[in-house]
Design a protein around this motif. Structure first.
Motif, PDB file in Angstrom:
ATOM      1  N   GLY A   6      12.568  -1.832   1.423  1.00  0.00           N
ATOM      2  CA  GLY A   6      11.140  -0.768   0.758  1.00  0.00           C
ATOM      3  C   GLY A   6       9.455  -1.633   0.857  1.00  0.00           C
ATOM      4  O   GLY A   6       9.029  -2.045   1.572  1.00  0.00           O
ATOM      5  N   VAL A   7       9.519  -3.085   0.328  1.00  0.00           N
ATOM      6  CA  VAL A   7       9.085  -3.644  -0.116  1.00  0.00           C
ATOM      7  C   VAL A   7       8.395  -4.576   0.904  1.00  0.00           C
ATOM      8  O   VAL A   7       7.736  -4.829   1.620  1.00  0.00           O
ATOM      9  N   ARG A   8       9.042  -5.208   1.641  1.00  0.00           N
ATOM     10  CA  ARG A   8       9.527  -6.225   2.927  1.00  0.00           C
ATOM     11  C   ARG A   8       8.505  -4.568   4.254  1.00  0.00           C
ATOM     12  O   ARG A   8       7.587  -5.589   4.849  1.00  0.00           O
ATOM     13  N   LEU A   9       8.937  -3.603   3.984  1.00  0.00           N
ATOM     14  CA  LEU A   9       8.221  -2.354   4.863  1.00  0.00           C
ATOM     15  C   LEU A   9       6.640  -2.872   4.660  1.00  0.00           C
ATOM     16  O   LEU A   9       5.868  -2.725   5.847  1.00  0.00           O
ATOM     17  N   ILE A  10       6.558  -2.511   4.102  1.00  0.00           N
ATOM     18  CA  ILE A  10       4.587  -2.083   3.226  1.00  0.00           C
ATOM     19  C   ILE A  10       3.933  -3.829   3.932  1.00  0.00           C
ATOM     20  O   ILE A  10       3.089  -3.606   3.842  1.00  0.00           O
ATOM     21  N   GLN A  11       4.680  -4.622   3.305  1.00  0.00           N
ATOM     22  CA  GLN A  11       4.676  -5.999   3.797  1.00  0.00           C
ATOM     23  C   GLN A  11       3.767  -5.927   4.985  1.00  0.00           C
ATOM     24  O   GLN A  11       2.899  -6.204   5.607  1.00  0.00           O
TER      25      GLN A  11
ATOM     26  N   ARG B 103      -5.249  -2.479   0.111  1.00  0.00           N
ATOM     27  CA  ARG B 103      -4.819  -1.251   0.779  1.00  0.00           C
ATOM     28  C   ARG B 103      -3.243  -0.732   0.588  1.00  0.00           C
ATOM     29  O   ARG B 103      -2.981  -0.146   1.123  1.00  0.00           O
ATOM     30  N   VAL B 104      -3.024  -0.776  -1.205  1.00  0.00           N
ATOM     31  CA  VAL B 104      -2.233  -0.027  -0.943  1.00  0.00           C
ATOM     32  C   VAL B 104      -2.324   0.808  -2.382  1.00  0.00           C
ATOM     33  O   VAL B 104      -2.775   0.300  -2.851  1.00  0.00           O
TER      34      VAL B 104
ATOM     35  N   GLU C 258      -0.107  -4.715  -7.434  1.00  0.00           N
ATOM     36  CA  GLU C 258      -0.674  -5.830  -6.573  1.00  0.00           C
ATOM     37  C   GLU C 258      -0.141  -7.399  -7.251  1.00  0.00           C
ATOM     38  O   GLU C 258      -0.534  -8.069  -5.726  1.00  0.00           O
ATOM     39  N   GLN C 259       0.704  -7.768  -7.826  1.00  0.00           N
ATOM     40  CA  GLN C 259       1.303  -9.544  -7.457  1.00  0.00           C
ATOM     41  C   GLN C 259       2.487  -9.038  -6.437  1.00  0.00           C
ATOM     42  O   GLN C 259       2.708  -9.735  -5.887  1.00  0.00           O
ATOM     43  N   ALA C 260       3.025  -8.231  -6.213  1.00  0.00           N
ATOM     44  CA  ALA C 260       4.166  -7.732  -4.646  1.00  0.00           C
ATOM     45  C   ALA C 260       3.375  -8.426  -3.461  1.00  0.00           C
ATOM     46  O   ALA C 260       3.721  -8.868  -2.360  1.00  0.00           O
ATOM     47  N   PHE C 261       2.169  -7.225  -3.407  1.00  0.00           N
ATOM     48  CA  PHE C 261       1.128  -7.385  -2.140  1.00  0.00           C
ATOM     49  C   PHE C 261       0.436  -8.423  -2.504  1.00  0.00           C
ATOM     50  O   PHE C 261      -0.437  -8.337  -1.168  1.00  0.00           O
ATOM     51  N   GLY C 262      -0.454  -8.978  -2.888  1.00  0.00           N
ATOM     52  CA  GLY C 262      -1.176 -10.380  -3.091  1.00  0.00           C
ATOM     53  C   GLY C 262      -2.768 -10.187  -2.496  1.00  0.00           C
ATOM     54  O   GLY C 262      -3.185  -8.244  -3.111  1.00  0.00           O
TER      55      GLY C 262
END
Length: 214
Positions: free
Chosen positions: A23-28, A74-75, A65-69
């Motif tokens: 899921g994290v990679r999909l969001i990225q 936009r999240v 915020e840390q995960a997607f910088g």
């Protein structure tokens, strides 16, 4: 009055099934493709993010915020208990929803129309509005109830994309395997990507003399 088109939105759900990195990679990938993301994480999903990825789940917005910088603005994070969130209404326009990974409990809730939390309600909205809903189940082995629930949803037009890796492209790392599955989901969403090498797109698939049939 004409309204200028805005950036497209997708809903992404992360549940308590193993494989939160999917899921994290999909969001990225969605953020890099210039989409807005509405994120829902179940309570069990937060635990998996902590156990598998080391997220600080006591400060959830900070963890996002840390995960997607620099793209994290936009999240939009919606607590799973917020049944009054924008995405709980069919009048709020999004392109679709992906639950990745999806636990069997969440899948069952959606299949039976429970809508007792935002994850289930948002999925219900996708189905009633005729918008794409993709579910990535992550469980093995599966028993008859799991399979019946997936069949029920598939018959309603929900795309079921099991978390199954492929090996024809010769993955070298865990990232390669993760990217393959995320890429397959993006394919179902008709979103261009270059996360894996497609069959026939690489000289790696040419037949060597030693492989030719006699």
């Amino acid at each position: 009055m004409m309204i200028a088109p805005s950036r497209k939105h997708y809903v992404v759900g992360i549940t308590g099934a193993s494989g939160a990195i999917y899921g994290v990679r999909l969001i990225q990938s969605l953020l890099e493709a210039d989409y807005e993301v509405h994120l829902i994480v179940s309570d069990a999903g937060w635990r998996v993010l902590k156990e598998e990825l080391g997220w600080n789940v006591t400060k959830r917005q900070q963890a996002i915020e840390q995960a997607f910088g620099e793209l994290s603005h936009r999240v939009t994070y919606h607590p799973n208990q917020d049944i009054g969130a924008s995405i709980a209404s069919g009048s709020y326009r999004v392109q679709g929803m992906v639950i990745m990974p999806c636990s069997m409990g969440t899948l069952s809730s959606i299949a039976h129309g429970a809508s007792d939390n935002l994850m289930g309600r948002a999925a219900d909205v996708m189905m009633k509005e005729g918008r794409p809903l993709l579910i990535v189940p992550r469980e093995t082995p599966m028993h008859a109830i799991h399979l019946e629930n997936m069949l029920k949803l598939a018959n309603m037009g929900v795309r079921i994309v099991p978390a199954m890796p492929a090996f024809y492209y010769h993955p070298k790392t865990l990232d390669d395997i993760i990217n393959f599955l995320v890429g397959k989901v993006l394919d179902c969403m008709n979103i261009e990507h270059q996360l894996f090498t497609r069959w026939g797109d690489s000289d790696a698939h040419t037949i060597e003399d030693s492989d030719r049939p006699n």
